[in-house]
Design a protein around this motif. Structure first.
Motif, PDB file in Angstrom:
ATOM      1  N   MET A   1      -3.190 -10.758   2.682  1.00  0.00           N
ATOM      2  CA  MET A   1      -2.459 -11.438   1.643  1.00  0.00           C
ATOM      3  C   MET A   1      -2.475 -12.937   1.916  1.00  0.00           C
ATOM      4  SD  MET A   1       1.472 -10.933   0.353  1.00  0.00           S
ATOM      5  CE  MET A   1       1.417 -10.345  -1.307  1.00  0.00           C
ATOM      6  N   LYS A   2      -2.568 -13.737   0.839  1.00  0.00           N
ATOM      7  CA  LYS A   2      -2.541 -15.190   0.948  1.00  0.00           C
ATOM      8  C   LYS A   2      -1.366 -15.723   0.139  1.00  0.00           C
ATOM      9  CE  LYS A   2      -7.500 -15.731   1.489  1.00  0.00           C
ATOM     10  NZ  LYS A   2      -8.712 -16.291   0.910  1.00  0.00           N
ATOM     11  N   ALA A   3      -0.718 -16.751   0.693  1.00  0.00           N
ATOM     12  CA  ALA A   3       0.428 -17.352   0.016  1.00  0.00           C
ATOM     13  C   ALA A   3       0.286 -18.861  -0.033  1.00  0.00           C
ATOM     14  CB  ALA A   3       1.724 -16.977   0.734  1.00  0.00           C
ATOM     15  N   LEU A  21       6.433 -16.359   6.632  1.00  0.00           N
ATOM     16  CA  LEU A  21       5.310 -15.618   6.061  1.00  0.00           C
ATOM     17  C   LEU A  21       4.243 -15.346   7.107  1.00  0.00           C
ATOM     18  CD1 LEU A  21       4.990 -17.457   2.624  1.00  0.00           C
ATOM     19  CD2 LEU A  21       5.836 -15.122   3.006  1.00  0.00           C
ATOM     20  N   GLU A  22       3.975 -16.325   7.947  1.00  0.00           N
ATOM     21  CA  GLU A  22       2.953 -16.145   8.974  1.00  0.00           C
ATOM     22  C   GLU A  22       3.362 -15.111  10.019  1.00  0.00           C
ATOM     23  OE1 GLU A  22       2.197 -20.234  10.086  1.00  0.00           O
ATOM     24  OE2 GLU A  22       0.639 -20.409   8.541  1.00  0.00           O
ATOM     25  N   SER A  25       1.863 -12.012   9.136  1.00  0.00           N
ATOM     26  CA  SER A  25       0.397 -12.131   9.050  1.00  0.00           C
ATOM     27  C   SER A  25      -0.084 -12.490   7.647  1.00  0.00           C
ATOM     28  CB  SER A  25      -0.271 -10.833   9.523  1.00  0.00           C
ATOM     29  OG  SER A  25       0.075 -10.583  10.865  1.00  0.00           O
ATOM     30  N   ILE A  26       0.719 -13.273   6.931  1.00  0.00           N
ATOM     31  CA  ILE A  26       0.323 -13.752   5.612  1.00  0.00           C
ATOM     32  C   ILE A  26      -0.233 -15.165   5.783  1.00  0.00           C
ATOM     33  CG2 ILE A  26       1.115 -14.364   3.289  1.00  0.00           C
ATOM     34  CD1 ILE A  26       3.310 -12.199   3.658  1.00  0.00           C
ATOM     35  N   LYS A  27      -1.511 -15.336   5.455  1.00  0.00           N
ATOM     36  CA  LYS A  27      -2.132 -16.655   5.556  1.00  0.00           C
ATOM     37  C   LYS A  27      -1.471 -17.563   4.520  1.00  0.00           C
ATOM     38  CE  LYS A  27      -6.434 -19.130   5.433  1.00  0.00           C
ATOM     39  NZ  LYS A  27      -7.776 -19.202   4.966  1.00  0.00           N
ATOM     40  N   THR A  28      -0.934 -18.690   4.990  1.00  0.00           N
ATOM     41  CA  THR A  28      -0.104 -19.534   4.124  1.00  0.00           C
ATOM     42  C   THR A  28      -0.594 -20.974   4.114  1.00  0.00           C
ATOM     43  OG1 THR A  28       1.789 -18.123   4.649  1.00  0.00           O
ATOM     44  CG2 THR A  28       2.268 -20.258   3.671  1.00  0.00           C
ATOM     45  N   SER A  41      -4.225 -17.418  -4.281  1.00  0.00           N
ATOM     46  CA  SER A  41      -2.985 -16.930  -3.676  1.00  0.00           C
ATOM     47  C   SER A  41      -2.554 -15.626  -4.326  1.00  0.00           C
ATOM     48  CB  SER A  41      -1.854 -17.955  -3.880  1.00  0.00           C
ATOM     49  OG  SER A  41      -2.212 -19.216  -3.392  1.00  0.00           O
ATOM     50  N   ASP A  42      -1.993 -14.757  -3.495  1.00  0.00           N
ATOM     51  CA  ASP A  42      -1.349 -13.558  -4.020  1.00  0.00           C
ATOM     52  C   ASP A  42       0.119 -13.847  -4.333  1.00  0.00           C
ATOM     53  OD1 ASP A  42      -3.628 -11.702  -3.497  1.00  0.00           O
ATOM     54  OD2 ASP A  42      -3.232 -12.321  -1.432  1.00  0.00           O
TER      55      ASP A  42
END
Length: 192
Positions: A1-3, A21-22, A25-28, A41-42
């Motif tokens: 997931m990307k934010a 978020l990180e 494990s959400i790439k931000t 972005s998701d």
């Protein structure tokens, strides 16, 4: 997931959101309000703070930022958008969410823990919770009194879009005591 986390002048929780978020494990990516392109972005998060010093109405100036056109497009395409505190105010001012936010009923800043009840656990934000569970969450705002017409509140309830109504901890009943927010709204997804 990307934010993507949108950064406005006066944001003060943007880095906290990125770190949180990180941890999942959400790439931000941090996105400056004057940018005109949103990275793929998701999820887009509008953080808390005091965008543009909260001059005029809270969130009103930020809602006209260049990047908001992209945020609105992202939302209308079904992308996830989360507004935290001032970010929620920006979403209302940009008309991504219906209704208005007005000054707190006592005209004072409110900062405390409150209770809400999960009435819809079928959203992307509540799917890991149990329906009817009671959560204690912090609030901190001066303009957090959500107001909408009775017809709009009825429509939101009928569509299961009032996801976390305020609750009285002792009686487990809907509460309008907190800030007299019209009816029972505390958080709403743009679509359930």
């Amino acid at each position: 997931m990307k934010a993507s986390v949108i950064v406005f002048p006066g944001s003060n929780c943007d880095r906290d959101v990125k770190i949180s978020l990180e941890k999942f494990s959400i790439k931000t990516e941090m996105v400056w309000h004057a940018d005109t392109k949103l990275p793929k972005s998701d999820l887009v998060v509008l953080p808390g703070g005091f965008s543009y010093g909260d001059y005029l109405r809270c969130g009103s100036i930020a809602s006209k930022s260049r990047i908001m056109k992209e945020v609105i497009t992202h939302s209308k395409k079904g992308g996830l958008v989360m507004g935290i505190c001032n970010g929620f105010q920006v979403l209302v001012e940009s008309q991504l969410l219906p209704g208005v936010l007005i000054r707190n009923i006592n005209l004072k800043f409110i900062c405390k823990n409150i209770t809400v009840k999960v009435t819809n656990n079928k959203t992307n934000f509540t799917s890991k919770t149990n329906r009817n569970s009671v959560l204690e969450i912090p609030i901190a705002h001066n303009e957090g009194n959500y107001f909408a017409s009775k017809d709009l509140i009825d429509e939101l309830e009928d569509n299961n879009q009032i996801v976390l109504p305020y609750r009285d901890w002792e009686t487990d009943r809907k509460s309008t005591r907190l800030n007299s927010s019209h009816s029972r709204a505390s958080r709403m997804p743009s679509s359930a």
